[in-house]
Design an enzyme around this catalytic site. Structure first.
Site, PDB file in Angstrom:
ATOM      1  N   HIS A  35      -0.074   5.286   7.922  1.00  0.00           N
ATOM      2  CA  HIS A  35      -1.231   4.437   7.599  1.00  0.00           C
ATOM      3  C   HIS A  35      -1.288   3.313   8.614  1.00  0.00           C
ATOM      4  O   HIS A  35      -0.279   2.644   8.861  1.00  0.00           O
ATOM      5  CB  HIS A  35      -1.115   3.853   6.194  1.00  0.00           C
ATOM      6  CG  HIS A  35      -2.117   2.756   5.963  1.00  0.00           C
ATOM      7  ND1 HIS A  35      -3.480   2.995   5.990  1.00  0.00           N
ATOM      8  CD2 HIS A  35      -1.984   1.418   5.769  1.00  0.00           C
ATOM      9  CE1 HIS A  35      -4.122   1.852   5.797  1.00  0.00           C
ATOM     10  NE2 HIS A  35      -3.246   0.879   5.663  1.00  0.00           N
ATOM     11  N   HIS A  69     -11.164  -1.035   7.046  1.00  0.00           N
ATOM     12  CA  HIS A  69      -9.732  -1.234   6.838  1.00  0.00           C
ATOM     13  C   HIS A  69      -8.890  -0.531   7.909  1.00  0.00           C
ATOM     14  O   HIS A  69      -8.205  -1.182   8.682  1.00  0.00           O
ATOM     15  CB  HIS A  69      -9.393  -0.727   5.424  1.00  0.00           C
ATOM     16  CG  HIS A  69      -7.949  -0.791   5.054  1.00  0.00           C
ATOM     17  ND1 HIS A  69      -7.512  -0.634   3.762  1.00  0.00           N
ATOM     18  CD2 HIS A  69      -6.826  -0.975   5.795  1.00  0.00           C
ATOM     19  CE1 HIS A  69      -6.190  -0.741   3.725  1.00  0.00           C
ATOM     20  NE2 HIS A  69      -5.756  -0.932   4.947  1.00  0.00           N
ATOM     21  N   HIS A  77      -4.046   0.338  10.950  1.00  0.00           N
ATOM     22  CA  HIS A  77      -5.329  -0.332  11.170  1.00  0.00           C
ATOM     23  C   HIS A  77      -5.701  -0.176  12.649  1.00  0.00           C
ATOM     24  O   HIS A  77      -6.297  -1.078  13.231  1.00  0.00           O
ATOM     25  CB  HIS A  77      -5.211  -1.816  10.791  1.00  0.00           C
ATOM     26  CG  HIS A  77      -4.599  -2.033   9.435  1.00  0.00           C
ATOM     27  ND1 HIS A  77      -3.860  -3.147   9.122  1.00  0.00           N
ATOM     28  CD2 HIS A  77      -4.620  -1.252   8.312  1.00  0.00           C
ATOM     29  CE1 HIS A  77      -3.439  -3.050   7.850  1.00  0.00           C
ATOM     30  NE2 HIS A  77      -3.877  -1.914   7.345  1.00  0.00           N
ATOM     31  N   GLU A  99       0.804  -1.223   0.000  1.00  0.00           N
ATOM     32  CA  GLU A  99       0.000   0.000   0.000  1.00  0.00           C
ATOM     33  C   GLU A  99       0.839   1.277   0.000  1.00  0.00           C
ATOM     34  O   GLU A  99       0.400   2.319   0.489  1.00  0.00           O
ATOM     35  CB  GLU A  99      -0.946  -0.005   1.198  1.00  0.00           C
ATOM     36  CG  GLU A  99      -1.984  -1.110   1.127  1.00  0.00           C
ATOM     37  CD  GLU A  99      -3.070  -0.920   2.161  1.00  0.00           C
ATOM     38  OE1 GLU A  99      -4.212  -0.635   1.774  1.00  0.00           O
ATOM     39  OE2 GLU A  99      -2.766  -1.050   3.367  1.00  0.00           O
TER      40      GLU A  99
HETATM   41 MN    MN Z   1      -3.687  -1.193   5.280  1.00  0.00          MN
END
Ligand code: MN
Length: 241
Positions: free
Chosen positions: A98, A170, A100, A79
């Site tokens: 980024h 996500h 979760h 990603e």
């Molecule tokens: Mn991710």
């Protein structure tokens, strides 16, 4: 940028990886990047690995289209396009996280309950964080991942001028001017989500007003290093890894 400045940038990036793990923002997954101050068309990020285990030699350089630079054949994060697309869309952004992080996810999946600042430390959230619906960009057949530049650009469009974007089902992506700024925001985005969920169980919630959010956010700008210094002290716990 001189060599010592670049070394400092990489050191900060490594430390950011460890802090985000220690503070419960990332686990085996998630990543943090920094724009290369020497060349704003590049960014630095670890190879595909758990953030807690990142060291300076794991850092790779990428073009904003996600291409690894310097004929680096190591496996990058799937990603990485999240980062490059945001740097291209947001010249003000110098670092991207980024993750979760668990408490944030419910606010991306429950319609009508937006993540909003409930506490002065998370006042940067302002009037809330937009939600990225990957089905709108990738269609019904998708694997939830921002795995190419087109999806990265779609995510960056949803982020707009906000400090954070929630990714339905996500996780989330948080941006800042510097590594320290982005880490601060990522940590307090998760804390805000926890507090907001707790408060919503008790009853009607009073959120920070727009002027309160603006004022508190400004006041916190000078306090970011204090948090970083504390969180940096937790680093030795990872030296056994
Ligand atoms: Mn991710």
């Amino acid at each position: 940028m001189r060599t010592d400045e670049r070394t400092t940038l990489i050191d900060e990036l490594v430390l950011a990886n460890h802090i985000l793990f220690n503070r419960g923002v990332v686990d085996a997954f998630g990543h943090v990047s920094v724009r290369d101050e020497r060349d704003p068309q590049r960014f630095l990020m670890a190879r595909n690995m758990a953030p807690a285990q990142v060291s300076a030699q794991d850092v790779m350089a990428f073009a904003l289209d996600g291409t690894p630079l310097g004929e680096d054949a190591r496996k990058p994060y799937l990603e990485r396009f999240i980062h490059g697309s945001i740097y291209r869309a947001r010249p003000d952004v110098g670092a991207v996280v980024h993750s979760h992080s668990a408490a944030v996810i419910p606010f991306g999946i429950v319609a009508g309950v937006p993540l909003r600042p409930v506490c002065h430390m998370s006042s940067f959230l302002g009037d809330g964080a937009p939600i990225f619906e990957i089905r709108e960009a990738a269609g019904p057949e998708n694997d939830m991942l921002v795995r190419d530049e087109r999806l990265g650009d779609a995510l960056a469009r949803t982020l707009g001028a906000s400090p954070a974007v929630l990714m339905r089902g996500h996780g989330s992506t948080v941006v800042g001017r510097t590594v320290r700024h982005a880490v601060f925001r990522a940590v307090y985005t998760e804390i805000n989500a926890r507090l907001q969920a707790e408060a919503l169980r008790l009853g009607p919630v009073t959120y920070l007003s727009e002027p309160e959010a603006r004022g508190a956010s400004l006041a916190n700008e000078s306090q970011i290093d204090r948090a970083w210094e504390l969180w940096s002290c937790e680093r030795p716990a990872l030296s056994v890894l």
